[in-house]
Design an enzyme around this catalytic site. Structure first.
Site, short mmCIF file in Angstrom:
data_model
loop_
_atom_site.label_atom_id
_atom_site.label_comp_id
_atom_site.label_asym_id
_atom_site.label_seq_id
_atom_site.Cartn_x
_atom_site.Cartn_y
_atom_site.Cartn_z
N ASN A 24 -8.36 -20.19 -3.45
CA ASN A 24 -9.14 -18.95 -3.48
C ASN A 24 -10.36 -19.03 -4.39
O ASN A 24 -11.22 -18.15 -4.35
CB ASN A 24 -8.25 -17.77 -3.91
CG ASN A 24 -7.30 -17.37 -2.79
OD1 ASN A 24 -7.38 -17.88 -1.68
ND2 ASN A 24 -6.38 -16.46 -3.09
N ARG A 124 -7.10 -4.67 5.88
CA ARG A 124 -8.09 -5.43 5.11
C ARG A 124 -9.52 -5.07 5.50
O ARG A 124 -10.24 -5.84 6.10
CB ARG A 124 -7.84 -6.93 5.21
CG ARG A 124 -6.45 -7.30 4.76
CD ARG A 124 -6.24 -8.77 4.72
NE ARG A 124 -6.74 -9.40 3.50
CZ ARG A 124 -6.59 -10.69 3.23
NH1 ARG A 124 -6.01 -11.46 4.11
NH2 ARG A 124 -7.04 -11.19 2.11
N ASP A 310 0.02 -12.27 -4.09
CA ASP A 310 0.28 -13.56 -3.43
C ASP A 310 1.53 -14.24 -3.96
O ASP A 310 2.01 -15.21 -3.37
CB ASP A 310 -0.93 -14.50 -3.61
CG ASP A 310 -2.12 -14.07 -2.76
OD1 ASP A 310 -2.07 -12.96 -2.20
OD2 ASP A 310 -3.09 -14.83 -2.68
C1 UD1 Z 1 -8.19 -11.97 -2.04
C2 UD1 Z 1 -7.38 -13.23 -1.87
C3 UD1 Z 1 -5.96 -12.90 -1.44
C4 UD1 Z 1 -5.33 -11.92 -2.41
C5 UD1 Z 1 -6.23 -10.69 -2.62
C6 UD1 Z 1 -5.72 -9.77 -3.71
C7 UD1 Z 1 -8.98 -14.91 -1.18
C8 UD1 Z 1 -9.46 -15.81 -0.11
N1 UD1 Z 1 -8.00 -14.06 -0.86
O1 UD1 Z 1 -8.24 -11.32 -0.77
O2 UD1 Z 1 -5.21 -14.12 -1.41
O3 UD1 Z 1 -4.09 -11.49 -1.89
O4 UD1 Z 1 -7.55 -11.12 -3.00
O5 UD1 Z 1 -5.57 -10.45 -4.92
O6 UD1 Z 1 -9.44 -14.96 -2.30
N2 UD1 Z 1 -10.13 -3.27 0.42
C9 UD1 Z 1 -10.72 -2.19 1.06
N3 UD1 Z 1 -12.06 -2.29 1.42
C10 UD1 Z 1 -12.79 -3.41 1.13
C11 UD1 Z 1 -12.17 -4.49 0.48
C12 UD1 Z 1 -10.84 -4.40 0.12
O7 UD1 Z 1 -10.09 -1.18 1.32
O8 UD1 Z 1 -13.98 -3.43 1.47
C13 UD1 Z 1 -8.71 -3.19 0.03
C14 UD1 Z 1 -7.84 -4.19 0.84
O9 UD1 Z 1 -7.48 -3.70 2.10
C15 UD1 Z 1 -6.67 -4.36 -0.10
C16 UD1 Z 1 -7.31 -4.25 -1.50
O10 UD1 Z 1 -8.57 -3.62 -1.30
O11 UD1 Z 1 -5.77 -3.31 0.06
C17 UD1 Z 1 -7.51 -5.56 -2.21
O12 UD1 Z 1 -8.16 -6.47 -1.33
P1 UD1 Z 1 -9.14 -7.61 -1.85
O13 UD1 Z 1 -8.98 -7.74 -3.34
O14 UD1 Z 1 -10.49 -7.38 -1.31
O15 UD1 Z 1 -8.52 -8.91 -1.16
P2 UD1 Z 1 -9.29 -10.12 -0.53
O16 UD1 Z 1 -10.53 -10.42 -1.30
O17 UD1 Z 1 -9.40 -9.93 0.94
#
Ligand code: UD1
Length: 439
Positions: A24, A124, A310
């Site tokens: 990541n 997501r 994770d």
């Molecule tokens: C990254 C990691 C993933 C980890 C997650 C949380 C990578 C490649 N992946 O995923 O392994 O599980 O962080 O630690 O680094 N959300 C929204 N709107 C947005 C963005 C996020 O509602 O625009 C929500 C998501 O649906 C989720 C939460 O925010 O419920 C956290 O997501 P996020 O931290 O963005 O995860 P990723 O970056 O996709």
């Protein structure tokens, strides 16, 4: 031909395992290299299918790369970026490809990146990414399944995230590197991978402060001013926790090497609380020992420094064997309990209600055929199978290969009986388990 991982479980684990570079983190470093009109050399790059996808993606944008799995390095020459479109073929394979949105926008003034759909673990959304870019002055539209962002010159802004999203924090950091003036990201994600990205960019000449805290400040620097650097990716804390979970489930004593223990503080404290013995061998290695049945506990997944979502599935395999009833609450993703039905097939007693899983520890699990439903659920299957009595075969292992380098090799070194086998369609899973694992 499809492959499965076959494990003859119930053996305690002993020995040492070296942890690879963080998936990541490195995926975002590769995206960040797009901002550098020069050559960057990244070390400690794990051999993973997700890394291959990211390398293919930046090659499709015009970067020239040399990826050496042997020396675990990638050389990225991003002097000529000829394309600002990240095709759905990449984003559908791996969500982290969406991170090139901010980098391409700041490098080219324009970017078009396929909108990631929902994925196995939940909806997501990407609304924070889009709102943040709009606040920086970009014109953002969604057309035919693509996010199209344009701006001749982004302007620093105050952006407050509703949730400390890792991906949005990274995308907005990348977008604002060349923006005019100061950008402040409030309620930013504080994960070690964010700090790694900021360190990489700062070494190349960016001006980022506060990474690792809830407020990150980016002072814009001139486009074209970043210089090529040599940089080493941080260790993968999730891989480290997964190996630790394996010994916590199967028993034994292992040393987990090449890690940064401070990135695992919450996990280490929780494991010690339930009876695991953990001590430092040196500043980059921990000894993990499980010599008695562990106690049940309750956990809620939270953004860093809280309990990492994770690590939730791997830890569930441990708690499935603990003494007493544990409750895990998943607060980040809607559908992150896909390991539950598979663990039940192995004899676990787990009831799931929406975001809560109630785990009544059993004395033992039994080996059977299970599937990896996503990356971390796949790791949970490997851990449960290592602890289970008898043989298990795990299908859908392409999920596991996204995030675990040389998993059979590493567990074999710890004494596990684990093999990757090709599937002969004429054999039932039961026959596969019985015929090949002993070979
Ligand atoms: C990254 C990691 C993933 C980890 C997650 C949380 C990578 C490649 N992946 O995923 O392994 O599980 O962080 O630690 O680094 N959300 C929204 N709107 C947005 C963005 C996020 O509602 O625009 C929500 C998501 O649906 C989720 C939460 O925010 O419920 C956290 O997501 P996020 O931290 O963005 O995860 P990723 O970056 O996709």
């Amino acid at each position: 031909m499809e492959k499965k991982i076959v494990i003859d479980g119930g053996k305690k684990l002993y020995g040492e395992v070296s942890i690879s570079g963080a998936k990541n983190a490195v995926l975002k470093l590769i995206a960040a290299a797009l901002l550098v009109e020069d050559v960057c050399l990244i070390h400690n790059v794990p051999d993973l299918s997700d890394v291959e996808t990211m390398v293919d993606l930046i090659n499709s944008l015009g970067a020239k790369t040399k990826y050496s799995k042997l020396s675990q390095t990638i050389e990225i020459d991003a002097r000529d970026i000829t394309n600002h479109v990240a095709d759905y073929a990449y984003v559908s394979k791996m969500r982290a490809s969406f991170n090139v949105l901010g980098a391409l926008l700041s490098r080219c003034g324009e970017s078009k990146v396929a909108l990631p759909g929902g994925c196995a673990i939940g909806e997501r959304r990407v609304d924070f990414h889009i709102k943040g870019l709009q606040l920086l002055g970009a014109d953002v539209n969604i057309e035919n399944g693509y996010v199209i962002a344009k701006s001749r010159k982004l302007k620093g802004a105050d952006i407050s995230l509703a949730i400390p999203s890792v991906g949005a924090t990274e995308n907005l950091m990348l977008a604002s590197i060349f923006a005019d003036g100061v950008t402040r990201i409030q309620n930013a994600a504080q994960e070690p991978e964010i700090v790694d990205l900021a360190n990489f960019l700062n070494m190349a000449g960016a001006d980022i402060n506060g990474a690792g805290t809830p407020e990150i400040t980016i002072n814009g620097v001139a486009r074209g001013s970043l210089k090529g650097i040599e940089y080493s990716t941080i260790p993968d804390r999730i891989e480290a926790a997964s190996y630790a979970c394996a010994v916590c489930a199967a028993g034994g004593e292992i040393v987990v090497r090449d890690i940064i223990p401070a990135h695992l503080t919450f996990f280490i404290n929780k494991m010690c609380e339930i009876g695991v013995k953990i001590d430092a061998v040196d500043p980059y290695s921990l000894r993990i020992k499980k010599d008695k049945r562990l106690k049940a506990t309750d956990l809620i997944t939270q953004p860093y420094p809280g309990f990492h979502t994770d690590m939730q599935a791997p830890v569930m395999s441990v708690l499935a064997l603990a003494d007493g009833t544990s409750v895990i609450t998943e607060s980040l993703f809607e559908n992150r309990f896909m390991q539950v039905p598979e663990l039940r097939r192995m004899g676990a007693d787990i009831q799931q209600e929406n975001s809560r899983a109630v785990i009544k520890g059993v004395e033992f699990l039994t080996g059977t055929e299970v599937k990896a439903s996503d990356l971390r659920a796949g790791a949970a299957m490997v851990i449960a199978a290592l602890a289970a009595r008898g043989k298990s075969s795990i299908s859908n292992i392409h999920h596991i290969d996204r995030g675990y380098e040389k998993i059979e090799e590493k567990f074999s070194q710890l004494g596990a009986n684990i093999k990757r086998v090709e599937i002969n369609e004429n054999l039932s899973d039961n026959q596969i388990v019985n015929s090949k694992v002993l070979s």
